[in-house]
Design an enzyme around this catalytic site. Structure first.
Site, PDB file in Angstrom:
ATOM      1  CE1 TYR A  88      -3.880   2.466   0.814  1.00  0.00           C
ATOM      2  CE2 TYR A  88      -2.241   3.473   2.400  1.00  0.00           C
ATOM      3  CZ  TYR A  88      -3.180   3.537   1.735  1.00  0.00           C
ATOM      4  OH  TYR A  88      -4.066   4.463   1.785  1.00  0.00           O
ATOM      5  CE  LYS A 135      -3.665   5.509  -1.950  1.00  0.00           C
ATOM      6  NZ  LYS A 135      -4.467   6.033  -2.784  1.00  0.00           N
TER       7      LYS A 135
END
Length: 269
Positions: free
Chosen positions: A155, A159
């Site tokens: 994740y 990002k």
């Protein structure tokens, strides 16, 4: 200062709940026509109904943002239903809680597809929609870029790529009067975070200067400002909406000192 989006068309991916739905609600309340998409048809239908109850003009459609064909079709359907897109908010995202050693290749690829590739695909569509008239792109980044965490490596990596894309897109699209900015939510009280806040709230709060958790509308108001003409000279930046999370190494100390000061009923001694 009053922010209005009368007559504007605002497209929001991941708009069926949480921050995305709060953005749809706020932009719609401020006069915009809003389009939302998601992968859960039932949840999307409930979100659409809630917006219509507030007399917001809304278009909703199931869409897989990681698919170029699906995202392209959604954008085309939005423009046919509501008109040319003025604001595009790439809000959709997923998160697998798993250490890198145990994360499957399928989970890694899916995380990158939804969180990163979808931003790239959306940017290409937005460029074609806005290159002759200008517009605004807002992209969800994450506090995981500022401070990655164990169990969230995929994740955070997805990002981090998004944060880089925000700056690149801002420069490449500037000649076409398209502004590109990102937003970083802190610990926001959404469906995804609610269990985490309930179970780990006491351990999460000390890292936040305000000692509080945010609400989806806190992010929506920041997004509305960034999309408005009041932010016309802001591009290529990412705004944190985090209550001062990790703004210093020991934010909880200020609260301890305040309590001590209150007990002393005076200043430093």
């Amino acid at each position: 200062m009053e922010i209005r989006f009368d007559g504007k068309v605002v497209l929001i991916t991941g708009g069926s709940a949480g921050i995305g739905l709060a953005c749809a609600d706020l932009f719609g309340t401020c006069g915009a026509k809003v389009a939302i998409c998601g992968t859960n048809a039932a949840k999307l239908e409930r979100a659409e109904a809630s917006l219509r109850e507030k007399h917001i003009e809304v278009f909703a459609e199931v869409c897989d943002v990681s698919s170029a064909a699906s995202l392209e079709a959604f954008a085309e359907h939005v423009e046919a239903a509501l008109g040319p897109i003025d604001v595009w908010i790439s809000n959709a995202g997923i998160y697998h809680k798993c250490g890198i050693a145990d994360l499957s290749e399928e989970e890694w690829n899916r995380t990158m597809a939804v969180n990163t590739t979808a931003v790239y695909l959306g940017a290409k569509i937005v460029y074609r929609c806005m290159k002759d008239r200008g517009g605004v792109i807002l992209i969800a980044s994450s506090f995981a870029v500022v401070s990655p965490f164990v169990g969230g490596g995929a994740y955070a990596a997805s990002k981090a790529a998004v944060s880089s894309l925000i700056r690149t897109l801002a420069a490449e699209f500037a000649p076409y009067k398209i502004r590109v900015n990102g937003y970083v939510p802190g610990v926001i009280d959404t469906d995804i975070n609610r269990d985490r806040i309930r179970e780990d709230g006491d351990s999460l709060r000390p890292a936040i200067a305000s000692q509080t958790f945010g609400m989806p509308e806190d992010v929506a108001w920041a997004a509305a400002f960034l999309a408005s003409d009041y932010a016309r000279y802001i591009t290529g930046t990412t705004l944190e909406i985090s209550g001062g999370k990790l703004c210093v190494q020991n934010p909880e100390s200020a609260w301890s000192e305040k309590e001590a000061r209150d007990r002393r009923k005076g200043g430093c001694q």
